[in-house]
Design a protein around this motif. Sequence first.
Motif, PDB file in Angstrom:
ATOM      1  N   ASN A  87       0.848  -1.184   0.000  1.00  0.00           N
ATOM      2  CA  ASN A  87       0.000   0.000   0.000  1.00  0.00           C
ATOM      3  C   ASN A  87       0.888   1.240   0.000  1.00  0.00           C
ATOM      4  OD1 ASN A  87      -2.365  -1.554   0.315  1.00  0.00           O
ATOM      5  ND2 ASN A  87      -2.111  -1.586   2.527  1.00  0.00           N
ATOM      6  N   ASN A  88       0.408   2.288  -0.629  1.00  0.00           N
ATOM      7  CA  ASN A  88       1.027   3.598  -0.486  1.00  0.00           C
ATOM      8  C   ASN A  88       0.046   4.495   0.243  1.00  0.00           C
ATOM      9  OD1 ASN A  88       3.538   3.121  -1.733  1.00  0.00           O
ATOM     10  ND2 ASN A  88       2.570   3.214  -3.739  1.00  0.00           N
ATOM     11  N   THR A  89       0.565   5.384   1.067  1.00  0.00           N
ATOM     12  CA  THR A  89      -0.310   6.221   1.879  1.00  0.00           C
ATOM     13  C   THR A  89      -1.259   7.049   1.033  1.00  0.00           C
ATOM     14  OG1 THR A  89       1.176   6.348   3.767  1.00  0.00           O
ATOM     15  CG2 THR A  89      -0.335   8.188   3.485  1.00  0.00           C
ATOM     16  N   ALA A  90      -0.806   7.567  -0.108  1.00  0.00           N
ATOM     17  CA  ALA A  90      -1.675   8.490  -0.838  1.00  0.00           C
ATOM     18  C   ALA A  90      -1.438   8.505  -2.342  1.00  0.00           C
ATOM     19  CB  ALA A  90      -1.500   9.893  -0.285  1.00  0.00           C
ATOM     20  N   TYR A  91      -2.542   8.625  -3.057  1.00  0.00           N
ATOM     21  CA  TYR A  91      -2.584   8.965  -4.483  1.00  0.00           C
ATOM     22  C   TYR A  91      -3.537  10.143  -4.574  1.00  0.00           C
ATOM     23  CZ  TYR A  91      -0.507   4.360  -5.234  1.00  0.00           C
ATOM     24  OH  TYR A  91       0.317   3.267  -5.194  1.00  0.00           O
ATOM     25  N   THR A  92      -3.048  11.269  -5.082  1.00  0.00           N
ATOM     26  CA  THR A  92      -3.806  12.510  -4.947  1.00  0.00           C
ATOM     27  C   THR A  92      -3.972  13.253  -6.272  1.00  0.00           C
ATOM     28  OG1 THR A  92      -1.760  13.676  -4.371  1.00  0.00           O
ATOM     29  CG2 THR A  92      -3.118  12.841  -2.548  1.00  0.00           C
ATOM     30  N   HIS A 135      -0.829  12.271  -8.727  1.00  0.00           N
ATOM     31  CA  HIS A 135       0.362  12.214  -7.893  1.00  0.00           C
ATOM     32  C   HIS A 135       0.298  11.007  -6.964  1.00  0.00           C
ATOM     33  CE1 HIS A 135       1.555  16.267  -9.171  1.00  0.00           C
ATOM     34  NE2 HIS A 135       0.261  16.512  -9.148  1.00  0.00           N
ATOM     35  N   ALA A 136       1.475  10.449  -6.648  1.00  0.00           N
ATOM     36  CA  ALA A 136       1.568   9.295  -5.758  1.00  0.00           C
ATOM     37  C   ALA A 136       2.665   9.527  -4.736  1.00  0.00           C
ATOM     38  CB  ALA A 136       1.869   8.035  -6.558  1.00  0.00           C
ATOM     39  N   PHE A 137       2.379   9.109  -3.490  1.00  0.00           N
ATOM     40  CA  PHE A 137       3.377   9.173  -2.420  1.00  0.00           C
ATOM     41  C   PHE A 137       3.775   7.744  -2.114  1.00  0.00           C
ATOM     42  CE2 PHE A 137       4.705   9.715   2.082  1.00  0.00           C
ATOM     43  CZ  PHE A 137       5.655  10.704   1.887  1.00  0.00           C
ATOM     44  N   ASN A 138       4.963   7.347  -2.580  1.00  0.00           N
ATOM     45  CA  ASN A 138       5.373   5.951  -2.640  1.00  0.00           C
ATOM     46  C   ASN A 138       6.140   5.548  -1.380  1.00  0.00           C
ATOM     47  OD1 ASN A 138       5.881   3.405  -3.897  1.00  0.00           O
ATOM     48  ND2 ASN A 138       7.939   4.115  -4.416  1.00  0.00           N
ATOM     49  N   ASP A 139       5.406   5.081  -0.344  1.00  0.00           N
ATOM     50  CA  ASP A 139       6.078   4.809   0.932  1.00  0.00           C
ATOM     51  C   ASP A 139       5.888   3.390   1.468  1.00  0.00           C
ATOM     52  OD1 ASP A 139       3.384   5.108   1.511  1.00  0.00           O
ATOM     53  OD2 ASP A 139       3.704   6.262   3.335  1.00  0.00           O
ATOM     54  N   ASP A 191      14.209   6.700   3.147  1.00  0.00           N
ATOM     55  CA  ASP A 191      14.065   5.605   4.106  1.00  0.00           C
ATOM     56  C   ASP A 191      13.927   6.150   5.524  1.00  0.00           C
ATOM     57  OD1 ASP A 191      14.283   3.810   2.040  1.00  0.00           O
ATOM     58  OD2 ASP A 191      16.403   3.364   2.394  1.00  0.00           O
ATOM     59  N   GLU A 192      14.630   7.235   5.797  1.00  0.00           N
ATOM     60  CA  GLU A 192      14.575   7.832   7.130  1.00  0.00           C
ATOM     61  C   GLU A 192      13.186   8.378   7.430  1.00  0.00           C
ATOM     62  OE1 GLU A 192      18.613   7.459   5.767  1.00  0.00           O
ATOM     63  OE2 GLU A 192      16.880   8.462   4.839  1.00  0.00           O
ATOM     64  N   ALA A 193      12.559   9.003   6.433  1.00  0.00           N
ATOM     65  CA  ALA A 193      11.222   9.565   6.636  1.00  0.00           C
ATOM     66  C   ALA A 193      10.205   8.461   6.885  1.00  0.00           C
ATOM     67  CB  ALA A 193      10.820  10.400   5.423  1.00  0.00           C
ATOM     68  N   VAL A 194      10.316   7.364   6.117  1.00  0.00           N
ATOM     69  CA  VAL A 194       9.392   6.240   6.302  1.00  0.00           C
ATOM     70  C   VAL A 194       9.616   5.591   7.660  1.00  0.00           C
ATOM     71  CG1 VAL A 194       8.691   3.983   5.426  1.00  0.00           C
ATOM     72  CG2 VAL A 194       9.194   5.836   3.820  1.00  0.00           C
ATOM     73  N   TYR A 244       5.434  10.516  -9.175  1.00  0.00           N
ATOM     74  CA  TYR A 244       5.713   9.837  -7.915  1.00  0.00           C
ATOM     75  C   TYR A 244       6.671  10.640  -7.047  1.00  0.00           C
ATOM     76  CZ  TYR A 244       3.358   5.455  -9.057  1.00  0.00           C
ATOM     77  OH  TYR A 244       2.404   4.505  -9.334  1.00  0.00           O
ATOM     78  N   ALA A 245       6.349  10.706  -5.759  1.00  0.00           N
ATOM     79  CA  ALA A 245       7.263  11.234  -4.756  1.00  0.00           C
ATOM     80  C   ALA A 245       7.744  10.060  -3.923  1.00  0.00           C
ATOM     81  CB  ALA A 245       6.552  12.254  -3.871  1.00  0.00           C
ATOM     82  N   ASP A 246       9.053   9.872  -3.833  1.00  0.00           N
ATOM     83  CA  ASP A 246       9.647   8.762  -3.094  1.00  0.00           C
ATOM     84  C   ASP A 246      10.302   9.290  -1.825  1.00  0.00           C
ATOM     85  OD1 ASP A 246       9.233   6.518  -5.034  1.00  0.00           O
ATOM     86  OD2 ASP A 246      10.410   7.847  -6.320  1.00  0.00           O
TER      87      ASP A 246
END
Length: 337
Positions: free
Chosen positions: A151-156, A230-234, A299-302, A294-296
């Motif tokens: 899952n990714n948190t958001a697609y906006t 847009h996608a937030f790929n986390d 690793d630190e943020a995730v 996509y915004a990636d």
Amino acid sequence: MRTNLLGSALIGAVMAAATAVSAQSVNLRLSVETPPGHVRNLAAERWAETIGELSGGDIAVEIFPAGQLYNSADAIRALASGALDLSIQASPTLSRLEPNLSVITLPMFFGASAEDVRGILDGDLGDELWAMLESRGIMVPSGGHFEFAPNNTAYTVEPADSYAALEGRTLATPPSPVVVAIMNAMNINGVATPRTEIVLQLTQGQIEGMGSVTDLTISGGRLWEAGIAHAFNDNAGWGVYIPLMSARVMNGLTDEQRQIIDDAWSQTVGWARDYAAEELAHARATNEENGITYADPSDEAVSEMRERMLAVQDDIVDASGMNADFVARVAEALQGA
């Protein structure tokens, strides 16, 4: 007198033959809310074809795609009551019936690998999970789930390149209390929404995107046409598709018929997993080709978000009615993987 006896015997034989044909001929209905061509539909079609082949045509499965028969929530209720025979549903949606199915969506699975998920669901813990579902009137055939995707948190619709940028946005989520709770804990307004309503709500501006779904959700539904850009790929947790059989319906079939349906899925699940994995590998590229950016996150943020969410995981488990002991054993197995 002899004539009457012969006549009675003949009638009895005809009735017995008719009863035998009736017992062998079964018509089943399979409902999915995804459109034709989606991996879930293709798996359903292959399952139905294999059932027909193994039964010599005595068991026929009619597939109703795109929510024609039931939306996801209604399909689950219909399975439990015996009004629907078969379906393939996503684990977050099913969690409304059996909360523990949300275990792979919990924060401890943020950043987990596909192998981690299989290690849980293909073993004893997975069997325990399917048994929980069966106690609620729905059976899972041998072979279990397929197509687990991160899952990714958001697609906006509008850009969002950080967790902070997502705060305050209204995102449609799968109809799972656990997913909604996770979104809310991230300061996102998660709204449980049936898949059949997503396009309308996007185009009317009722929602600003989707949360806790996958690249395949977007590519399979061509949701760029509804405004997703847009996608937030986390990799924020996981979801799987699960083949389902109504326990009430299955208990009304013969042992042989039940075995055929079970065997047919066993022969289908390997194909479904391979096909879905291949499709997933191309899903992001397909989305990007259709204009999704996509915004990636780092690793630190995730990792920081995972730790933040782990601090509220027990509260989410408790509030959702999940089995804390089961969740703890999954966590232990995941840590030992």
